[in-house]
Write a protein that holds these residues in place. Structure first.
Motif, PDB file in Angstrom:
ATOM      1  N   SER A  60       0.843  -1.193   0.000  1.00  0.00           N
ATOM      2  CA  SER A  60       0.000   0.000   0.000  1.00  0.00           C
ATOM      3  C   SER A  60       0.874   1.238   0.000  1.00  0.00           C
ATOM      4  O   SER A  60       1.981   1.228   0.530  1.00  0.00           O
ATOM      5  CB  SER A  60      -0.918   0.000   1.225  1.00  0.00           C
ATOM      6  OG  SER A  60      -0.153  -0.014   2.401  1.00  0.00           O
ATOM      7  N   PRO A  61       0.410   2.356  -0.584  1.00  0.00           N
ATOM      8  CA  PRO A  61       1.192   3.585  -0.614  1.00  0.00           C
ATOM      9  C   PRO A  61       1.316   4.197   0.765  1.00  0.00           C
ATOM     10  O   PRO A  61       0.539   3.932   1.659  1.00  0.00           O
ATOM     11  CB  PRO A  61       0.389   4.481  -1.562  1.00  0.00           C
ATOM     12  CG  PRO A  61      -0.992   3.951  -1.505  1.00  0.00           C
ATOM     13  CD  PRO A  61      -0.861   2.471  -1.288  1.00  0.00           C
ATOM     14  N   SER A  98       5.151   5.226  -2.879  1.00  0.00           N
ATOM     15  CA  SER A  98       5.099   3.765  -2.894  1.00  0.00           C
ATOM     16  C   SER A  98       6.476   3.249  -3.276  1.00  0.00           C
ATOM     17  O   SER A  98       7.172   3.863  -4.101  1.00  0.00           O
ATOM     18  CB  SER A  98       4.047   3.278  -3.901  1.00  0.00           C
ATOM     19  OG  SER A  98       4.052   1.863  -3.971  1.00  0.00           O
TER      20      SER A  98
END
Length: 204
Positions: free
Chosen positions: A128-129, A179
């Motif tokens: 996930s970012p 990310s």
């Protein structure tokens, strides 16, 4: 409808009545507690005839859709990358020709945990970012530097290589979401990551 029989003309009228209903809530927004940099969604489902339009108001001012304030699923309000100024009272306002209805909820931001977050080996593959908040007016350059800030490793310990594929996945006026993939050489178990930024015209 008209029917002609001999010399008599018979006229029949068909009247269709449609009920006009003011907006009614099927799902109300609820008071919400969240942390900075997270995303939330305030729900609001309404019905009525004709179908009502929905808008959101924060502390008396209408919310304008943007990169971080978005209307989703027709009437829900999604806020991306929460900051302290997002706290307040949010009203879901539904309107049609028969009337209007309003429902309100409060958004409060919690203080961050005092203890730092540590990642287990199973969590090293960051899917996930990750949000990063930079000061207003800061110009950011995204890179995975092979020369990280100086540190003092334990005797005999090897430093990890830089993270791979560092990219910005969301950039707004309030935050940057990054990310990346874990480094090829970890030098042991990666416990946490550090993010550094530089500001144009400032030598530090």
């Amino acid at each position: 409808m008209a029917f002609l029989t001999g010399r008599n003309l018979k006229v029949e009228k068909e009247l269709i009545v449609t009920d006009i209903l003011p907006p009614q809530f099927l799902n109300y927004p609820t008071n919400t507690f969240a942390y900075e940099s997270t995303d939330i969604e305030l729900e609001c489902a309404v019905t009525g005839n004709p179908p009502p339009t929905v808008r959101w108001v924060k502390n008396g001012e209408e919310v304008i859709p943007s990169d971080y304030f978005q209307i989703v699923d027709g009437s829900n309000l999604q806020i991306l990358g929460l900051v302290k100024s997002d706290e307040g009272f949010y009203q879901c306002v539904a309107e049609n020709s028969a009337g209007s209805s309003q429902a309100m909820a409060q958004l409060l931001l919690r203080e961050p945990e005092a203890t730092p977050t540590r990642y287990s080996p199973a969590q090293k593959a960051l899917s996930s970012p990750h949000p990063f908040h930079a000061p207003s007016g800061t110009s950011l350059t995204y890179s995975s530097s092979s020369d990280p800030p100086p540190v003092s490793p334990s005797p005999g310990a090897a430093l990890p290589s830089p993270p791979r594929d560092l990219v910005p996945v969301l950039v707004s006026s309030r935050f940057v979401r990054l990310s990346w993939r874990p480094p090829e050489e970890t030098g042991g178990g990666v416990q946490t990551y550090g993010i550094y930024y530089s500001q144009d015209g400032v030598e530090r």
